[in-house]
Design an enzyme around this catalytic site. Structure first.
Site, PDB file in Angstrom:
ATOM      1  NE  ARG A   1     -10.798  -0.565  -1.564  1.00  0.00           N
ATOM      2  CZ  ARG A   1      -9.419  -0.945  -1.963  1.00  0.00           C
ATOM      3  NH1 ARG A   1      -9.183  -1.743  -2.865  1.00  0.00           N
ATOM      4  NH2 ARG A   1      -8.642  -0.675  -1.254  1.00  0.00           N
TER       5      ARG A   1
ATOM      6  CB  CYS B   1      -8.888  -0.295 -10.237  1.00  0.00           C
ATOM      7  SG  CYS B   1      -9.381  -1.483  -9.021  1.00  0.00           S
TER       8      CYS B   1
ATOM      9  NE  ARG C   1      -5.538   0.869  -3.430  1.00  0.00           N
ATOM     10  CZ  ARG C   1      -5.314   1.146  -4.559  1.00  0.00           C
ATOM     11  NH1 ARG C   1      -4.729   2.576  -4.960  1.00  0.00           N
ATOM     12  NH2 ARG C   1      -4.825   0.131  -5.154  1.00  0.00           N
TER      13      ARG C   1
ATOM     14  NE  ARG D   1      -1.316  -5.598  -2.060  1.00  0.00           N
ATOM     15  CZ  ARG D   1      -2.366  -4.806  -2.357  1.00  0.00           C
ATOM     16  NH1 ARG D   1      -3.475  -5.512  -2.466  1.00  0.00           N
ATOM     17  NH2 ARG D   1      -2.297  -3.811  -2.568  1.00  0.00           N
TER      18      ARG D   1
ATOM     19  CG  ASN E   1      -2.255  -3.986  -6.694  1.00  0.00           C
ATOM     20  OD1 ASN E   1      -1.522  -3.892  -7.834  1.00  0.00           O
ATOM     21  ND2 ASN E   1      -2.739  -2.817  -6.297  1.00  0.00           N
ATOM     22  CG  ASP E   2      -5.751  -7.805  -2.804  1.00  0.00           C
ATOM     23  OD1 ASP E   2      -4.782  -8.279  -2.109  1.00  0.00           O
ATOM     24  OD2 ASP E   2      -6.245  -6.838  -2.602  1.00  0.00           O
TER      25      ASP E   2
ATOM     26  CD  GLU F   1      -9.702  -6.463  -4.483  1.00  0.00           C
ATOM     27  OE1 GLU F   1      -8.711  -5.902  -4.079  1.00  0.00           O
ATOM     28  OE2 GLU F   1     -10.812  -6.532  -3.590  1.00  0.00           O
TER      29      GLU F   1
ATOM     30  CG  HIS G   1      -2.391  -0.578   0.622  1.00  0.00           C
ATOM     31  ND1 HIS G   1      -2.466  -1.612   0.156  1.00  0.00           N
ATOM     32  CD2 HIS G   1      -3.227   0.346   0.307  1.00  0.00           C
ATOM     33  CE1 HIS G   1      -3.780  -1.711  -0.390  1.00  0.00           C
ATOM     34  NE2 HIS G   1      -4.217  -0.506  -0.150  1.00  0.00           N
TER      35      HIS G   1
HETATM   36  C1  PEP Z   1      -6.154  -4.432  -5.903  1.00  0.00           C
HETATM   37  O1  PEP Z   1      -5.807  -5.354  -5.175  1.00  0.00           O
HETATM   38  O2  PEP Z   1      -5.496  -4.415  -7.095  1.00  0.00           O
HETATM   39  C2  PEP Z   1      -6.822  -3.163  -5.649  1.00  0.00           C
HETATM   40  C3  PEP Z   1      -6.895  -2.079  -6.413  1.00  0.00           C
HETATM   41  O3  PEP Z   1      -7.064  -2.846  -4.414  1.00  0.00           O
HETATM   42  P1  PEP Z   1      -5.878  -2.851  -3.133  1.00  0.00           P
HETATM   43  O4  PEP Z   1      -4.474  -2.370  -3.896  1.00  0.00           O
HETATM   44  O5  PEP Z   1      -6.339  -1.495  -2.427  1.00  0.00           O
HETATM   45  O6  PEP Z   1      -5.802  -4.000  -2.434  1.00  0.00           O
HETATM   46 MG    MG Z   2      -7.260  -5.250  -3.152  1.00  0.00          MG
END
Ligand code: PEP
Ligand code: MG
Length: 762
Positions: free
Chosen positions: A531, A691, A495, A654, A643-644, A620, A387
């Site tokens: 979100r 995203c 976020r 991550r 990302n997730d 995700e 993050h």
């Molecule tokens: C993701 O997981 O790609 C996402 C956009 O959410 P975050 O990065 O806030 O977990």
């Molecule tokens: Mg995520």
């Protein structure tokens, strides 16, 4: 070579970290070449500005079988001139005697970039000293440990588990000698052995490598993130009371550290176990108890005892000892926090143009700093999708993560050049490097001005397919206004958890409403997707208590928090409905989670007499991507959080210090899930976005567009370039490219494919 000589030519030092960028191979593996055939092309200018050294060792790796009889050195050589001449040795070692039982050992590869050229040469050099037959095997493939080339072809990576087997008279000695070379983490030995020039080692020390997590180049001064001291009372409230308080706080910290040490990677466990040992250190506790005997408070006594020990360690010139001093200060804070409850942390002062350095920077740390003073971030740990990396990208700050604990030894105030694009932090850069960095920055600024002049237009491919480009936002209307200025056509994800950080209690409905409303206004009627909060995993919040979790990434995350904190969810939904945003749900894994949220939102809308907002689901997890055709029936739109999705598909945390660098959203497994999701949404006639961080990767746009994604949501600073890149794409070509990518077997192969096809744009 014919005759069996193995020659290793290594262009520049540590160039493997560039993953092939700047090099074009002119031959394939196994191809026969003749004198004069070009082997490889490289961009010398580019390399000079990116790598630690251009020194290029040319090594005879089987020196036990051949001898160099003539060397042509210390003068400029012309193309075609020989560099050295070899002669076979009569009784070469390495032809094994296989008598005796085989000895086998399981090992973990230590070299940061795996067994690439130099570590492979080190292993083979060690193996050749023995008569035994020595082989290395990984995942069913096997190679002679005496051949550097064969070892390299195994493609062994850092942390891979490998099996070393030796048979022959000296098998055991061979294993004992070769195993440590495979496990060794450092790579300096061979450089020192083959390249005695002090210059090369100086350069090794003056640059540190990591993973670029947010793009950019910045010159600044090193500033360690120090959390300001919690205030403590000097006077105690009785010797017995303070003694038992100190014991209680130590026990509390110990049990927390032990719990944390039970999960996470090995390095994390090692550090936490070292902390437990320091916490139990007798001398330290005695010193604190002696001060309590003189009527000091437990907190005061503990701080004084720890500071005394830390100062003694700091005076020792050894870098590892200085790291231990840092550990002690960390422990001091933890025990004092346990003694005094959760008092809010005072603000921290940082210098101008600070390149902030820390073991790990939490989003709440970053949120609490004066952003205008920051030039970049460097973390010893962490991965590129953590993050804090996302926040840094949103703030336009270059960030380097996973740079190793060596960065903790950099003195405050040292001038450093952070080249996050190349993944390198240079210490005390010389004028040449600074000049190159300035040139790169000027070229980037010129490019930016050019693309910015077109950023306000609607985004379309060259042949007219509309692709919306939205901004990922954290908090604050200023950020939203800046994003619109950079060409954002809306907000693809707010976020909201950032609004909940760096405070001691959650924001109430009115505070949230005011924040969301201000963002909606800054967006000027453009689409606004909010979100709902996604706490847990790498987004902790101090005032919410989570159940003990062995593995937070697989625990309470996103929508799952609704079961624990229903009031918090309702409050947020009310604020969002009042502000008129669309609502998006994180970490969805099942259809009924969307249905339950929709029912809550509908009830709120009835209470407030306001229209129902559009309700979307984040994709995700592999489960939600695989069931996207069902989820899309329940949702008004889908947004893929790569990302997730990448973390859960590749089963790599991550934030994992060692593995997070392997997280690549262009992995074909992830792309197949993106394809499945996009197909489901398109078949249902509903919008589908990406995203996650991959949307901002210059190589990703043609693939995502080709897979049918209609909206990309990225950190605002990326928008102008992304829009310009999309304007150069043709949808038919993107679709064909995406089809090819889905059939490949690795992210590296996908990247190579896109690079080859769109080399100019990339
Ligand atoms: C993701 O997981 O790609 C996402 C956009 O959410 P975050 O990065 O806030 O977990
Ligand atoms: Mg995520």
């Amino acid at each position: 070579a014919d005759g069996g000589a193995e020659i290793l030519v290594h262009i520049g030092l540590e160039t493997v970290a560039l993953s092939g960028v700047g090099f074009t191979a002119r031959v394939a593996q196994g191809q026969k070449v003749k004198a004069g055939d070009p082997l490889i092309e490289f961009d010398l200018e580019f390399l000079a500005s990116r790598v630690k050294s251009l020194i290029s060792p040319v090594i005879l790796t089987n020196g036990d079988a051949f001898r160099i009889v003539r060397r042509h050195q210390n003068r400029a050589a012309k193309a075609g001139e020989p560099l050295m001449e070899l002669e076979p040795l009569a009784a070469a070692k390495g032809t094994s005697t296989s008598a005796g039982a085989a000895v086998t050992r399981e090992l973990t590869v230590g070299a940061a970039h795996g067994l690439h050229a130099r570590p492979a040469a080190q292993v083979s050099a060690a193996a050749r000293r023995f008569d035994a037959d020595i082989t290395l095997s990984v995942a069913g493939r096997k190679a002679s440990a005496k051949s550097a080339v064969a070892l390299m072809a195994l493609g062994v990576r850092c942390n891979d588990r490998v099996t070393l087997t030796a048979s022959g008279g000296d098998a055991r000695e061979a294993i004992d000698a070769v195993a440590p070379v495979i496990e060794a983490k450092g790579e300096e030995t061979l450089v020192a052995a083959t390249q005695p020039a002090a210059e090369s080692r100086r350069q090794m020390k003056d640059a540190l490598c990591g993973i670029g997590a947010a793009p950019g180049i910045a010159l600044g001064c090193a500033a360690h993130l120090r959390v300001a001291d919690l205030p403590v009372e000097e006077a105690g409230a009785g010797i017995a009371h303070e003694t038992s308080e100190l014991r209680r706080a130590q026990a509390e910290v110990r049990s927390r550290l032990e719990r944390l040490a039970a999960s996470g990677d090995r390095a994390r466990r090692d550090i936490l176990s070292a902390h437990v040992a320091l916490l139990d250190d007798e001398a330290l506790t005695h010193a604190a108890l002696a001060l309590i005997e003189t009527n000091k408070s437990a907190a005061f006594a503990w701080r004084k005892a720890v500071r005394g020990a830390a100062e003694a360690l700091e005076k020792i010139a050894d870098e590892r000892m200085r790291e231990r001093a840092g550990d002690l200060i960390d422990l001091e804070r933890q025990v004092i926090a346990a003694l005094g409850g959760n008092a809010p942390r005072p603000a921290v002062a940082i210098p101008e143009r600070a390149i902030l350095i820390a073991d790990e920077i939490l989003p709440s740390d970053l949120a609490g700093l004066e952003a205008s003073r920051l030039a970049g971030l460097v973390m010893a740990r962490g991965g590129p999708t953590s993050h804090v990396a996302i926040m840094a990208a949103g703030m336009g700050l270059p960030a380097l993560v996973g740079a190793g604990r060596g960065v903790l030894g950099i003195a405050d105030g040292t001038q450093v050049l952070l080249d996050a694009d190349a993944g390198v932090l240079y210490l005390k850069p010389d004028q040449i490097l600074i000049g190159k960095a300035n040139e790169a920055a000027a070229a980037a600024a010129e490019r930016k001005a050019r693309v910015l002049s077109h950023a306000g237009r609607d985004c379309r491919t060259a042949d007219g397919t509309r692709i919306e480009v939205f901004a990922n936002l954290g908090k604050g209307a200023d950020e939203a206004a800046a994003a619109v200025g950079l060409g954002a056509e809306g907000c693809g994800v707010l976020r909201t958890e950032f609004l909940f950080m760096d405070r001691t209690a959650p924001p109430g409905e009115d505070e949230q409403y005011a924040a969301y409303k201000a963002i909606a206004e800054a967006l000027g009627g453009r689409p606004f997707i909010l979100r709902t909060f996604d706490f847990g995993g790498d987004k902790p919040v101090p005032y919410l208590s989570f159940p003990p979790e062995e593995n937070p990434a697989l625990g309470i995350r996103g929508i799952r928090g609704a079961a624990l904190w229903p009031d918090l969810v309702r409050t947020q939904l009310r604020a969002a409905v009042r502000a008129g945003s669309s609502i998006m749900l994180p970490m969805i894994t099942a259809r009924d989670e969307i249905a339950a949220a929709r029912a809550t939102v509908a009830a709120i809308c009835r209470e407030l007499s306001l229209p129902e907002p559009r309700l979307g689901a984040m994709i995700e997890t592999p489960s939600s991507a695989l069931l996207a055709d069902q989820l899309v029936q329940e949702a008004d739109f889908l947004s893929i959080g790569t990302n997730d999705l990448t973390q859960y598909t590749l089963a790599i945390d991550r934030g994992h210090r060692l593995l997070a660098g392997r997280l690549d959203g262009l992995h074909p497994a992830v792309l197949r899930l993106v394809a499945r999701t996009a197909d489901a949404a398109n078949a249902a006639g509903k919008p589908v976005a990406v995203c996650g961080g991959i949307a901002a990767d210059p190589l990703a746009a043609p693939l995502l567009v080709g897979l049918g994604v209609g909206e990309l949501s990225v950190p605002a600073p990326v928008i102008p370039n992304l829009k310009a890149a999309i304007a150069g794409l043709r949808i038919g070509e993107c679709r064909a490219l995406a089809r090819e990518a889905l059939a490949l077997d690795s992210a590296a192969a996908v990247r190579a494919l896109v690079r080859a096809r769109f080399s100019k744009e990339a």
